[in-house]
Scaffold this motif. Structure first.
Motif, mmCIF file in Angstrom:
data_model
loop_
_atom_site.group_PDB
_atom_site.id
_atom_site.type_symbol
_atom_site.label_atom_id
_atom_site.label_comp_id
_atom_site.label_asym_id
_atom_site.label_seq_id
_atom_site.Cartn_x
_atom_site.Cartn_y
_atom_site.Cartn_z
ATOM 1 N N MET A 1 0.836 -1.192 0.000
ATOM 2 C CA MET A 1 0.000 0.000 0.000
ATOM 3 C C MET A 1 0.873 1.244 0.000
ATOM 4 S SD MET A 1 -3.036 -1.190 -0.112
ATOM 5 C CE MET A 1 -4.032 0.252 0.299
ATOM 6 N N SER A 2 0.266 2.400 0.138
ATOM 7 C CA SER A 2 1.000 3.660 0.063
ATOM 8 C C SER A 2 0.800 4.492 1.312
ATOM 9 C CB SER A 2 0.535 4.466 -1.154
ATOM 10 O OG SER A 2 -0.837 4.792 -1.031
ATOM 11 N N THR A 3 1.741 5.437 1.507
ATOM 12 C CA THR A 3 1.644 6.394 2.597
ATOM 13 C C THR A 3 1.451 7.784 2.010
ATOM 14 O OG1 THR A 3 3.064 5.078 4.055
ATOM 15 C CG2 THR A 3 2.820 7.422 4.565
ATOM 16 N N THR A 4 0.359 8.416 2.362
ATOM 17 C CA THR A 4 0.076 9.777 1.919
ATOM 18 C C THR A 4 0.505 10.747 3.010
ATOM 19 O OG1 THR A 4 -1.838 8.989 0.642
ATOM 20 C CG2 THR A 4 -1.706 11.364 1.100
ATOM 21 N N THR A 5 1.235 11.782 2.633
ATOM 22 C CA THR A 5 1.714 12.771 3.593
ATOM 23 C C THR A 5 1.127 14.136 3.275
ATOM 24 O OG1 THR A 5 3.799 11.581 3.932
ATOM 25 C CG2 THR A 5 3.736 13.904 4.590
ATOM 26 N N LEU A 6 0.540 14.760 4.291
ATOM 27 C CA LEU A 6 0.031 16.119 4.191
ATOM 28 C C LEU A 6 0.905 17.004 5.073
ATOM 29 C CD1 LEU A 6 -3.814 15.440 4.556
ATOM 30 C CD2 LEU A 6 -2.442 15.437 2.472
ATOM 31 N N ARG A 7 1.702 17.858 4.456
ATOM 32 C CA ARG A 7 2.617 18.718 5.206
ATOM 33 C C ARG A 7 2.088 20.151 5.203
ATOM 34 N NH1 ARG A 7 6.567 16.783 3.250
ATOM 35 N NH2 ARG A 7 7.238 15.466 4.988
ATOM 36 N N VAL A 8 1.867 20.708 6.396
ATOM 37 C CA VAL A 8 1.283 22.039 6.522
ATOM 38 C C VAL A 8 2.212 23.079 5.891
ATOM 39 C CG1 VAL A 8 0.507 23.818 8.126
ATOM 40 C CG2 VAL A 8 0.025 21.403 8.597
ATOM 41 N N LYS A 9 1.646 23.917 5.022
ATOM 42 C CA LYS A 9 2.417 25.002 4.414
ATOM 43 C C LYS A 9 2.525 26.188 5.368
ATOM 44 C CE LYS A 9 0.894 23.895 -0.315
ATOM 45 N NZ LYS A 9 0.123 24.386 -1.497
ATOM 46 N N ILE A 10 1.394 26.732 5.734
ATOM 47 C CA ILE A 10 1.325 27.851 6.675
ATOM 48 C C ILE A 10 0.143 27.596 7.601
ATOM 49 C CG2 ILE A 10 1.011 30.335 6.963
ATOM 50 C CD1 ILE A 10 2.162 30.748 4.194
ATOM 51 N N ALA A 11 0.375 27.691 8.916
ATOM 52 C CA ALA A 11 -0.706 27.467 9.871
ATOM 53 C C ALA A 11 -1.786 28.525 9.694
ATOM 54 C CB ALA A 11 -0.165 27.504 11.293
ATOM 55 N N GLU A 28 -7.326 5.826 -1.954
ATOM 56 C CA GLU A 28 -7.963 5.512 -3.240
ATOM 57 C C GLU A 28 -8.002 6.708 -4.185
ATOM 58 O OE1 GLU A 28 -11.776 4.110 -2.120
ATOM 59 O OE2 GLU A 28 -11.034 2.278 -1.139
ATOM 60 N N LEU A 29 -7.543 7.864 -3.725
ATOM 61 C CA LEU A 29 -7.577 9.079 -4.538
ATOM 62 C C LEU A 29 -6.188 9.445 -5.051
ATOM 63 C CD1 LEU A 29 -9.889 11.319 -2.297
ATOM 64 C CD2 LEU A 29 -10.567 9.892 -4.240
ATOM 65 N N SER A 30 -6.154 10.134 -6.169
ATOM 66 C CA SER A 30 -4.891 10.665 -6.669
ATOM 67 C C SER A 30 -4.510 11.899 -5.863
ATOM 68 C CB SER A 30 -5.022 11.033 -8.144
ATOM 69 O OG SER A 30 -5.928 12.126 -8.298
ATOM 70 N N ILE A 31 -3.251 12.318 -5.995
ATOM 71 C CA ILE A 31 -2.802 13.513 -5.292
ATOM 72 C C ILE A 31 -3.616 14.730 -5.720
ATOM 73 C CG2 ILE A 31 -0.870 15.123 -5.041
ATOM 74 C CD1 ILE A 31 1.013 12.770 -5.037
ATOM 75 N N ALA A 32 -3.904 14.822 -6.995
ATOM 76 C CA ALA A 32 -4.691 15.954 -7.500
ATOM 77 C C ALA A 32 -6.093 15.972 -6.891
ATOM 78 C CB ALA A 32 -4.771 15.905 -9.023
ATOM 79 N N VAL A 54 0.925 17.970 -0.597
ATOM 80 C CA VAL A 54 0.535 16.560 -0.611
ATOM 81 C C VAL A 54 1.570 15.737 -1.364
ATOM 82 C CG1 VAL A 54 -1.301 14.922 -1.177
ATOM 83 C CG2 VAL A 54 -1.881 17.307 -0.628
ATOM 84 N N SER A 55 1.985 14.633 -0.772
ATOM 85 C CA SER A 55 2.928 13.721 -1.431
ATOM 86 C C SER A 55 2.541 12.291 -1.098
ATOM 87 C CB SER A 55 4.363 13.997 -0.987
ATOM 88 O OG SER A 55 4.511 13.817 0.411
ATOM 89 N N ARG A 56 3.128 11.349 -1.826
ATOM 90 C CA ARG A 56 2.798 9.939 -1.613
ATOM 91 C C ARG A 56 4.022 9.074 -1.858
ATOM 92 N NH1 ARG A 56 -2.540 8.410 -4.223
ATOM 93 N NH2 ARG A 56 -3.316 9.020 -2.162
ATOM 94 N N ASP A 57 4.198 8.090 -0.978
ATOM 95 C CA ASP A 57 5.285 7.114 -1.093
ATOM 96 C C ASP A 57 4.696 5.722 -1.082
ATOM 97 O OD1 ASP A 57 7.334 9.072 -1.020
ATOM 98 O OD2 ASP A 57 7.173 9.150 1.177
ATOM 99 N N GLN A 58 5.211 4.860 -1.938
ATOM 100 C CA GLN A 58 4.809 3.459 -1.913
ATOM 101 C C GLN A 58 5.522 2.767 -0.760
ATOM 102 O OE1 GLN A 58 2.407 2.194 -3.840
ATOM 103 N NE2 GLN A 58 2.196 4.261 -4.713
ATOM 104 N N SER A 59 4.810 1.888 -0.087
ATOM 105 C CA SER A 59 5.383 1.206 1.071
ATOM 106 C C SER A 59 4.887 -0.227 1.110
ATOM 107 C CB SER A 59 4.998 1.947 2.358
ATOM 108 O OG SER A 59 3.592 1.894 2.547
ATOM 109 N N VAL A 60 5.399 -0.937 2.075
ATOM 110 C CA VAL A 60 5.001 -2.333 2.249
ATOM 111 C C VAL A 60 4.185 -2.491 3.524
ATOM 112 C CG1 VAL A 60 6.914 -3.296 0.946
ATOM 113 C CG2 VAL A 60 7.206 -2.823 3.392
ATOM 114 N N ASP A 61 3.583 -1.414 3.982
ATOM 115 C CA ASP A 61 2.766 -1.461 5.183
ATOM 116 C C ASP A 61 1.575 -2.385 4.988
ATOM 117 O OD1 ASP A 61 3.214 2.076 5.910
ATOM 118 O OD2 ASP A 61 4.445 0.330 6.403
ATOM 119 N N ALA A 62 1.059 -2.866 6.098
ATOM 120 C CA ALA A 62 -0.069 -3.791 6.034
ATOM 121 C C ALA A 62 -1.346 -3.116 5.556
ATOM 122 C CB ALA A 62 -0.296 -4.420 7.409
ATOM 123 N N GLY A 63 -1.418 -1.809 5.658
ATOM 124 C CA GLY A 63 -2.616 -1.099 5.258
ATOM 125 C C GLY A 63 -2.304 0.328 4.880
ATOM 126 N N PRO A 64 -3.306 1.063 4.420
ATOM 127 C CA PRO A 64 -3.095 2.459 4.028
ATOM 128 C C PRO A 64 -2.678 3.312 5.219
ATOM 129 C CG PRO A 64 -5.426 1.940 4.097
ATOM 130 C CD PRO A 64 -4.711 0.651 4.273
#
Length: 274
Positions: A1-11, A28-32, A54-64
């Protein structure tokens, strides 16, 4: 599965409702598509892409998995009604983190606001810092608080911890405020530090674990109780991998037991292991 990361730009200078930011549906969604999600913000609204990178990395985690990096107390309802996957928050969260959560794991690497794990039904929620009032409790007018899962607060908890809790496990590594485990119907609540006034008020069933003897003890609780060594051994075994001091308790070191709250014909118990 994949890991989606949301990094705050400005609080932001306003509060954000993050209840739609859950690991399973976002996987299940694209980054866009994620960037176009609109988040409620009081009387305003903002897109995810305006607030987060927003970014995404593929991983071998057991779940999203979902990571929110740079969160603050302005981010409410993180992990609300979460039913699976893994959500990690680097930073603090606002109110209602893990509200009515039913599955998965939510880890807050910071402090959490009020109503953390409120009416939680399953899964595991961990807060490495402090939590506000009504953790594992019930919303105003509702009859049941937490009914399942595990809530671990490494720091202090506010007032009304586990109010009307019916099932599950709550562990606090620090202190708890007034009315801890009040109106407890069932379940297990452990507090490693001190407790505020009126703890175990109206307790009907369930177990309140205390690492230190409080002063004074409620007048509506009575000493006594033997033959619970098997229960204690099973409980100690279940706590073996939880936070200290609960993981360090031994089956051969029985706690002092008090039964109550007798004012409501309660069949609950306070176990003092310190």
């Amino acid at each position: 599965m994949s890991t989606t990361t949301l990094r705050v730009k400005i609080a932001p200078a306003f509060r954000i409702d993050a209840s739609v930011l859950l690991p399973v549906p976002l996987a299940e969604l694209s980054i866009a598509d994620i960037e176009r999600i609109v988040l409620p913000a009081g009387n305003e609204r903002c897109a995810v892409g305006d607030l987060f990178a927003v970014s995404r990395d593929q991983s071998v985690d057991a779940g999203p998995a979902l990571v929110i990096d740079g969160a603050g107390p302005w981010l409410d309802r993180v992990g609300a009604q979460m039913d699976g996957g893994h959500l990690a928050v680097h930073g603090s969260t606002g109110d209602y983190s893990g509200w009515r959560m039913t599955g998965g794991t939510l880890h807050v690497d910071g402090h959490a606001g009020h109503f953390t794990g409120c009416e939680m039904r399953g899964g595991r929620l961990t807060v490495t810092g402090d939590s506000g009032d009504f953790a594992a409790g019930a919303l105003t007018g509702d009859m049941e608080g937490m009914t399942g899962g595990t809530l671990t607060i490494h720091g202090n908890a506010g007032a009304r911890l586990a109010d009307r809790m019916r099932r599950g496990l709550v562990l606090v590594g620090g202190d708890a405020g007034a009315f801890a485990a009040a109106r407890l119907v069932a379940g297990t609540v452990g507090i490693a530090g001190s407790v505020g006034p009126r703890y175990a008020y109206g307790m009907r069933r369930g177990t309140l674990l205390l690492a230190h003897a409080p002063a004074p003890l409620p007048s509506t609780f009575t000493t006594g109780g033997v033959g619970f060594d098997v229960f204690w051994a099973l409980l100690v075994h279940s706590l073996a991998h939880e936070i200290t001091p609960f993981s360090q308790w031994r089956a051969d070191h029985l706690p002092i037991r008090y039964a109550g709250d007798l004012a409501v014909d309660g069949r609950g118990e306070i176990l003092i292991a310190g």
